[in-house]
Design a protein around this motif. Structure first.
Motif, PDB file in Angstrom:
ATOM      1  N   LYS A 138       8.442  58.822  36.419  1.00 47.40           N
ATOM      2  CA  LYS A 138       8.948  57.724  35.597  1.00 47.40           C
ATOM      3  C   LYS A 138       8.035  56.509  35.707  1.00 47.40           C
ATOM      4  N   GLU A 139       7.667  56.137  36.909  1.00 43.47           N
ATOM      5  CA  GLU A 139       6.810  54.961  37.107  1.00 43.47           C
ATOM      6  C   GLU A 139       5.401  55.203  36.567  1.00 43.47           C
ATOM      7  N   PHE A 140       4.894  56.406  36.734  1.00 42.87           N
ATOM      8  CA  PHE A 140       3.572  56.768  36.210  1.00 42.87           C
ATOM      9  C   PHE A 140       3.538  56.632  34.694  1.00 42.87           C
ATOM     10  N   VAL A 141       4.518  57.238  34.011  1.00 39.77           N
ATOM     11  CA  VAL A 141       4.556  57.212  32.548  1.00 39.77           C
ATOM     12  C   VAL A 141       4.770  55.785  32.049  1.00 39.77           C
ATOM     13  N   THR A 142       5.677  55.060  32.671  1.00 40.29           N
ATOM     14  CA  THR A 142       5.937  53.683  32.265  1.00 40.29           C
ATOM     15  C   THR A 142       4.682  52.826  32.396  1.00 40.29           C
ATOM     16  N   SER A 143       4.001  52.952  33.502  1.00 37.38           N
ATOM     17  CA  SER A 143       2.774  52.184  33.731  1.00 37.38           C
ATOM     18  C   SER A 143       1.681  52.563  32.733  1.00 37.38           C
ATOM     19  N   LEU A 144       1.548  53.850  32.460  1.00 34.58           N
ATOM     20  CA  LEU A 144       0.547  54.311  31.499  1.00 34.58           C
ATOM     21  C   LEU A 144       0.822  53.736  30.111  1.00 34.58           C
ATOM     22  N   ILE A 145       2.059  53.844  29.649  1.00 31.25           N
ATOM     23  CA  ILE A 145       2.425  53.355  28.319  1.00 31.25           C
ATOM     24  C   ILE A 145       2.263  51.830  28.249  1.00 31.25           C
ATOM     25  N   ASP A 146       2.739  51.129  29.279  1.00 33.81           N
ATOM     26  CA  ASP A 146       2.635  49.666  29.298  1.00 33.81           C
ATOM     27  C   ASP A 146       1.186  49.190  29.330  1.00 33.81           C
ATOM     28  N   SER A 147       0.314  49.958  29.973  1.00 32.97           N
ATOM     29  CA  SER A 147      -1.084  49.555  30.121  1.00 32.97           C
ATOM     30  C   SER A 147      -1.966  49.957  28.942  1.00 32.97           C
ATOM     31  N   THR A 148      -1.473  50.826  28.108  1.00 30.44           N
ATOM     32  CA  THR A 148      -2.318  51.324  27.017  1.00 30.44           C
ATOM     33  C   THR A 148      -1.767  50.935  25.652  1.00 30.44           C
ATOM     34  N   ILE A 149      -0.716  51.580  25.237  1.00 29.98           N
ATOM     35  CA  ILE A 149      -0.250  51.409  23.856  1.00 29.98           C
ATOM     36  C   ILE A 149       0.883  50.395  23.724  1.00 29.98           C
ATOM     37  N   ARG A 150       1.460  49.984  24.833  1.00 27.04           N
ATOM     38  CA  ARG A 150       2.497  48.946  24.853  1.00 27.04           C
ATOM     39  C   ARG A 150       3.599  49.170  23.813  1.00 27.04           C
ATOM     40  N   LYS A 151       4.188  50.334  23.890  1.00 31.44           N
ATOM     41  CA  LYS A 151       5.270  50.712  22.972  1.00 31.44           C
ATOM     42  C   LYS A 151       6.555  50.932  23.759  1.00 31.44           C
ATOM     43  N   PRO A 152       7.703  50.823  23.081  1.00 30.60           N
ATOM     44  CA  PRO A 152       8.986  51.025  23.776  1.00 30.60           C
ATOM     45  C   PRO A 152       9.122  52.448  24.326  1.00 30.60           C
ATOM     46  N   ILE A 153       9.591  52.527  25.556  1.00 24.60           N
ATOM     47  CA  ILE A 153       9.845  53.815  26.202  1.00 24.60           C
ATOM     48  C   ILE A 153      11.250  53.755  26.786  1.00 24.60           C
ATOM     49  N   SER A 154      11.984  54.842  26.630  1.00 20.47           N
ATOM     50  CA  SER A 154      13.331  54.884  27.201  1.00 20.47           C
ATOM     51  C   SER A 154      13.562  56.232  27.868  1.00 20.47           C
ATOM     52  N   PHE A 155      14.145  56.169  29.051  1.00 19.88           N
ATOM     53  CA  PHE A 155      14.460  57.368  29.822  1.00 19.88           C
ATOM     54  C   PHE A 155      15.947  57.644  29.687  1.00 19.88           C
ATOM     55  N   SER A 156      16.283  58.830  29.218  1.00 23.03           N
ATOM     56  CA  SER A 156      17.687  59.182  29.057  1.00 23.03           C
ATOM     57  C   SER A 156      18.213  60.039  30.201  1.00 23.03           C
ATOM     58  N   GLN A 157      17.299  60.675  30.938  1.00 21.09           N
ATOM     59  CA  GLN A 157      17.729  61.501  32.065  1.00 21.09           C
ATOM     60  C   GLN A 157      16.622  61.549  33.113  1.00 21.09           C
ATOM     61  N   ILE A 158      17.016  61.247  34.351  1.00 25.85           N
ATOM     62  CA  ILE A 158      16.102  61.331  35.483  1.00 25.85           C
ATOM     63  C   ILE A 158      16.899  61.933  36.630  1.00 25.85           C
ATOM     64  N   THR A 159      16.642  63.199  36.929  1.00 28.46           N
ATOM     65  CA  THR A 159      17.341  63.873  38.028  1.00 28.46           C
ATOM     66  C   THR A 159      16.307  64.522  38.940  1.00 28.46           C
ATOM     67  N   SER A 160      16.788  65.239  39.915  1.00 30.63           N
ATOM     68  CA  SER A 160      15.877  65.937  40.825  1.00 30.63           C
ATOM     69  C   SER A 160      15.195  67.127  40.156  1.00 30.63           C
ATOM     70  N   ASN A 161      15.642  67.498  38.963  1.00 30.45           N
ATOM     71  CA  ASN A 161      15.101  68.670  38.275  1.00 30.45           C
ATOM     72  C   ASN A 161      14.408  68.384  36.945  1.00 30.45           C
ATOM     73  N   ILE A 162      14.743  67.273  36.305  1.00 24.99           N
ATOM     74  CA  ILE A 162      14.245  67.061  34.936  1.00 24.99           C
ATOM     75  C   ILE A 162      14.091  65.561  34.628  1.00 24.99           C
ATOM     76  N   ILE A 163      13.155  65.288  33.736  1.00 23.30           N
ATOM     77  CA  ILE A 163      12.958  63.930  33.217  1.00 23.30           C
ATOM     78  C   ILE A 163      12.922  64.045  31.699  1.00 23.30           C
ATOM     79  N   ILE A 164      13.700  63.197  31.034  1.00 19.80           N
ATOM     80  CA  ILE A 164      13.708  63.172  29.580  1.00 19.80           C
ATOM     81  C   ILE A 164      13.484  61.730  29.150  1.00 19.80           C
ATOM     82  N   PHE A 165      12.507  61.529  28.261  1.00 25.24           N
ATOM     83  CA  PHE A 165      12.238  60.177  27.768  1.00 25.24           C
ATOM     84  C   PHE A 165      11.706  60.219  26.357  1.00 25.24           C
TER      85      PHE A 165
END
Length: 117
Positions: A86-113
């Motif tokens: 989550k932090e990796f993707v957020t940092s990448l998006i914020d540092s490059t294309i600066r577009k809205p990102i939203s995470f709908s699920q973050i568990t020990s098994n899956i990430i959805i954004f």
């Protein structure tokens, strides 16, 4: 790297350290990789990089709905890996294309954004 090794490494990692490293990797290293792979950092190349980065997980899915890119990463690692990602993707998006990102699920098994371009 085999999942068992990664899982064990993320199990013992300090959460604050994981977040710090994920932000640095997302905002620095990943941008360098994108530049080397595609010669330019733009929206399309960032999405292609994410596809390459996450395609190692069986069941990975990236769908496009108009200008919205929806990602589902079933990694089956652990919660720390999800926090790192989550932090990796957020940092990448914020540092490059600066577009809205939203995470709908973050568990020990899956990430959805979603990223709205």
């Amino acid at each position: 790297t085999p999942k068992d090794i990664l899982r064990n490494a993320f199990d013992i990692a300090d959460c604050k350290l994981l977040i710090d490293r994920a932000r640095k990797i997302g905002s620095n290293n990943a941008i360098e990789y994108i530049g080397l792979l595609y010669n330019e950092v733009n929206e399309d190349h960032v999405m292609q990089f994410l596809d390459m980065w996450f395609s190692r997980f069986q069941g990975y899915d990236h769908r496009i709905y108009g200008r919205t890119h929806a990602f589902s990463i079933p990694h089956y690692m652990n919660e720390n890996y999800s926090i790192f990602t989550k932090e990796f993707v957020t940092s990448l998006i914020d540092s490059t294309i600066r577009k809205p990102i939203s995470f709908s699920q973050i568990t020990s098994n899956i990430i959805i954004f979603k990223v709205d371009l």
